[in-house]
Design a protein around this motif. Sequence first.
Motif, short mmCIF file in Angstrom:
data_model
loop_
_atom_site.label_atom_id
_atom_site.label_comp_id
_atom_site.label_asym_id
_atom_site.label_seq_id
_atom_site.Cartn_x
_atom_site.Cartn_y
_atom_site.Cartn_z
N THR A 337 21.48 19.21 33.40
CA THR A 337 20.23 18.91 34.10
C THR A 337 20.05 19.83 35.31
O THR A 337 18.99 19.83 35.94
N TRP A 338 21.08 20.60 35.65
CA TRP A 338 20.96 21.62 36.70
C TRP A 338 20.13 22.82 36.24
O TRP A 338 19.72 23.65 37.06
N ILE A 339 19.93 22.93 34.94
CA ILE A 339 19.16 24.08 34.42
C ILE A 339 17.78 24.06 35.06
O ILE A 339 17.05 23.06 34.96
N ALA A 340 17.41 25.13 35.71
CA ALA A 340 16.08 25.21 36.32
C ALA A 340 15.03 25.17 35.24
O ALA A 340 15.20 25.77 34.16
N VAL A 341 13.96 24.43 35.47
CA VAL A 341 12.90 24.30 34.48
C VAL A 341 11.91 25.43 34.71
O VAL A 341 11.08 25.37 35.64
N PRO A 342 11.97 26.49 33.90
CA PRO A 342 11.05 27.61 34.09
C PRO A 342 9.70 27.32 33.45
O PRO A 342 9.49 26.27 32.85
#
Length: 346
Positions: A337-342
């Motif tokens: 969930t740390w993945i940045a939402v591009p």
Amino acid sequence: MSEADLPGRAPSVCAQCGTQIAPALLACPSCRRLVHAEELKHLGATAEGAEQAGDASAALAAWRQALDLLPADATQHQVVSARIAALSRSLDAGPAGAKHGSGLGKGAAGVGALGALLFKFKFALMFVLTKAKLLLFGLTKASTFFSMLLSASLYWTMWGWKFAVGLVLSIYIHEMGHVQALQRYGIKATAPMFIPGFGAVIRLKQYPANAREDARVGLAGPLWGLGAALAAYIVYRATGIGVWGAIAHFGAWVNLFNLVPVWQLDGARGFRALTRQQRWIAVAVIAGIWLVTSEGLLVLLGIAAAATAGFAHAADEPDHTALGQYAFLVAVLALMTWIAVPGTGP
């Protein structure tokens, strides 16, 4: 073949004593002759042949079908139930047939199971490819395919077609994880049915024999869902196309939400197989991961897990595999969930 000979249909007259038999009965009320005696012989022979061939899943499917044709109070019902339980455990033990040992040995088995799980996910894409046949088979079901299209059309109006297709495929892979586990344990179920805005459901025609089986089936969905999220993230890192990163992030979040141990969510099915001590270990894992990630959803998981650990009925025997899978899923999904939402454009 007459109507009386079909499985699930009771003859009107007992072939042995001539007593009238109500359609719902599985044994003659007078002489106790089994209504489906011939079918049961056939299923028993099929199961024995599958066991000799080393196909435990096929044997389980035959024994479960036989169980449905036996009265609950019959001796044969107890015998077949025990056979199902033994075969089911043999699937978890693997070819080597793990033996029971000391408490230290059991703990090592749990760590070993977690290590094996980590090894599998090192090859997430290869795992998906090996299950490609099953994934494609699910798409041949009209109810699954058309309900997928309906869901995708709804998500399309909100987030665009690229994200909609990726989201629906992620949910589909999650559900096919359940299907694969159900097939592994010989449990009959329907194909996945998508409900626009709510995900998808599978209706069981038979039920797991115990909490251990239920945990394997329940946690298989998030495990496959994690595989789908990892695959999307790998594609995102390789191509830089933003929609793949968004699919990976949202897929991880949805599967993490499914681990909340309440109601019929997958987390609740996993928790039913844990002892009270193991449940508190899971609570500690959730708290530790929250300290690392600050993911707000983990607060909900922690509260629900603590309530379940403190008040709900717990298993008598520990299930190290279920605990290892649950802890692994919480840790990896929360980190994802740390993945940045591009942006969702290329």
